[in-house]
Design a protein around this motif. Structure first.
Motif, PDB file in Angstrom:
ATOM      1  N   LEU A  89       0.834  -1.210   0.000  1.00  0.00           N
ATOM      2  CA  LEU A  89       0.000   0.000   0.000  1.00  0.00           C
ATOM      3  C   LEU A  89       0.866   1.257   0.000  1.00  0.00           C
ATOM      4  O   LEU A  89       0.584   2.215  -0.744  1.00  0.00           O
ATOM      5  CB  LEU A  89      -0.937   0.002   1.205  1.00  0.00           C
ATOM      6  N   LEU A  90       1.906   1.267   0.794  1.00  0.00           N
ATOM      7  CA  LEU A  90       2.791   2.422   0.862  1.00  0.00           C
ATOM      8  C   LEU A  90       3.499   2.649  -0.478  1.00  0.00           C
ATOM      9  O   LEU A  90       3.571   3.782  -0.979  1.00  0.00           O
ATOM     10  CB  LEU A  90       3.800   2.248   1.997  1.00  0.00           C
ATOM     11  N   ASN A  91       4.010   1.591  -1.076  1.00  0.00           N
ATOM     12  CA  ASN A  91       4.676   1.701  -2.380  1.00  0.00           C
ATOM     13  C   ASN A  91       3.707   2.178  -3.459  1.00  0.00           C
ATOM     14  O   ASN A  91       4.071   2.996  -4.313  1.00  0.00           O
ATOM     15  CB  ASN A  91       5.305   0.364  -2.788  1.00  0.00           C
ATOM     16  N   GLN A  92       2.486   1.657  -3.430  1.00  0.00           N
ATOM     17  CA  GLN A  92       1.459   2.059  -4.400  1.00  0.00           C
ATOM     18  C   GLN A  92       1.195   3.562  -4.286  1.00  0.00           C
ATOM     19  O   GLN A  92       1.168   4.281  -5.282  1.00  0.00           O
ATOM     20  CB  GLN A  92       0.171   1.265  -4.137  1.00  0.00           C
ATOM     21  N   PHE A  93       1.006   4.027  -3.052  1.00  0.00           N
ATOM     22  CA  PHE A  93       0.746   5.447  -2.806  1.00  0.00           C
ATOM     23  C   PHE A  93       1.936   6.305  -3.242  1.00  0.00           C
ATOM     24  O   PHE A  93       1.769   7.316  -3.926  1.00  0.00           O
ATOM     25  CB  PHE A  93       0.433   5.666  -1.323  1.00  0.00           C
ATOM     26  N   LYS A  94       3.142   5.906  -2.862  1.00  0.00           N
ATOM     27  CA  LYS A  94       4.347   6.686  -3.192  1.00  0.00           C
ATOM     28  C   LYS A  94       4.582   6.767  -4.699  1.00  0.00           C
ATOM     29  O   LYS A  94       5.191   7.720  -5.175  1.00  0.00           O
ATOM     30  CB  LYS A  94       5.578   6.090  -2.501  1.00  0.00           C
ATOM     31  N   SER A  95       4.082   5.765  -5.433  1.00  0.00           N
ATOM     32  CA  SER A  95       4.261   5.785  -6.889  1.00  0.00           C
ATOM     33  C   SER A  95       3.144   6.565  -7.584  1.00  0.00           C
ATOM     34  O   SER A  95       3.095   6.611  -8.819  1.00  0.00           O
ATOM     35  CB  SER A  95       4.340   4.352  -7.429  1.00  0.00           C
TER      36      SER A  95
END
Length: 188
Positions: A89-95
Motif C-alpha cells: 500500500l505504501l509503495n502504491q501510494f508513493k508511486s
C-alpha cells in the motif's frame, strides 16, 4: 485493461469486499482477490469462506492501478498486521497510484502515514486511527489517489465511486442503471 488487487484477511466484511468487486467487474475492470492467509481460502467476519484468486506470496502487484482493502473486524486488524500489505500500500501510494479502504480498513492507511493532511472517512469510532486526516463522515471520500468508504451500507456508493475513477462517470452510471440502483430511492 485496468487492474485492481483486493487484499482479503481472515475476518473481512463480505459486503465491503464483494459488492465493490462486483461493481468493478461489471464495469470491465480486472479485479483479483489476494489472500493474505497463506492459503487460497479466506474466512469472512460472518464465517463465509471465499476462494481468493491468488495468494499474497504469488501476487505480482506491479501492474496495479488500485490496491483496495475491505473492512470488517478482525479483518482490518489482520491486514494492518501484515507487513507485506502495508509495504504494498505504501509503495502504491508513493508511486502515485490509487489505494482505497472502507469501514475499519482506513486505519491501515492511517497507520502507514499516508492520510496525514488528507480527507478521509471510515466507520464511526475508527476516526481516531486516521492519523492526521480530516474525518468527513461521508459515505465515500476521494482525496487525490486515496478513496475511503464509511461502512457496509456505503459499499455500493464506494464501488461506483471507484468505477468512475478507474473508467468514466458514464460507465459507472450505466452499471448503476443496469443494477437498478436508482430504483432504491423509491423505497427509502
Amino acid at each position: 485493461m485496468v487492474k485492481v488487487y483486493q487484499f482479503l484477511a481472515t475476518g473481512f466484511e463480505e459486503t465491503e469486499a464483494l459488492a465493490p468487486m462486483d461493481i468493478l467487474r461489471r464495469g470491465g475492470v480486472d479485479v483479483q482477490t489476494v489472500s493474505v492467509t497463506g492459503t487460497d481460502y479466506v474466512e469472512s467476519s460472518h464465517r463465509v469462506i471465499v476462494k481468493a484468486d491468488v495468494r499474497f506470496e504469488e501476487a505480482d502487484l506491479s501492474d496495479a492501478d488500485l490496491l483496495m482493502i475491505p473492512g470488517g473486524m478482525p479483518g482490518a486488524s489482520n491486514l494492518n498486521a501484515h507487513p507485506g500489505v502495508r509495504e504494498a500500500l505504501l509503495n502504491q501510494f508513493k508511486s502515485g497510484r490509487r489505494v482505497s479502504a472502507i469501514c475499519a480498513a482506513p486505519m491501515v492507511l492511517g497507520s502507514i502515514g499516508i492520510l496525514k493532511g488528507k480527507r478521509a472517512t471510515c466507520y464511526p469510532g475508527f476516526e481516531k486511527y486516521l492519523d492526521g486526516a480530516e474525518y468527513t463522515r461521508e459515505l465515500c471520500t476521494v482525496d487525490d489517489t486515496i478513496t475511503t468508504g464509511k461502512g457496509p451500507a456505503a459499499a455500493f456508493v464506494y464501488g461506483f465511486c471507484l468505477l468512475a475513477q478507474l473508467t468514466s462517470e458514464e460507465l459507472a452510471q450505466k452499471v448503476k442503471t443496469d443494477m437498478l440502483i436508482d430504483e432504491l430511492k423509491a423505497h427509502s
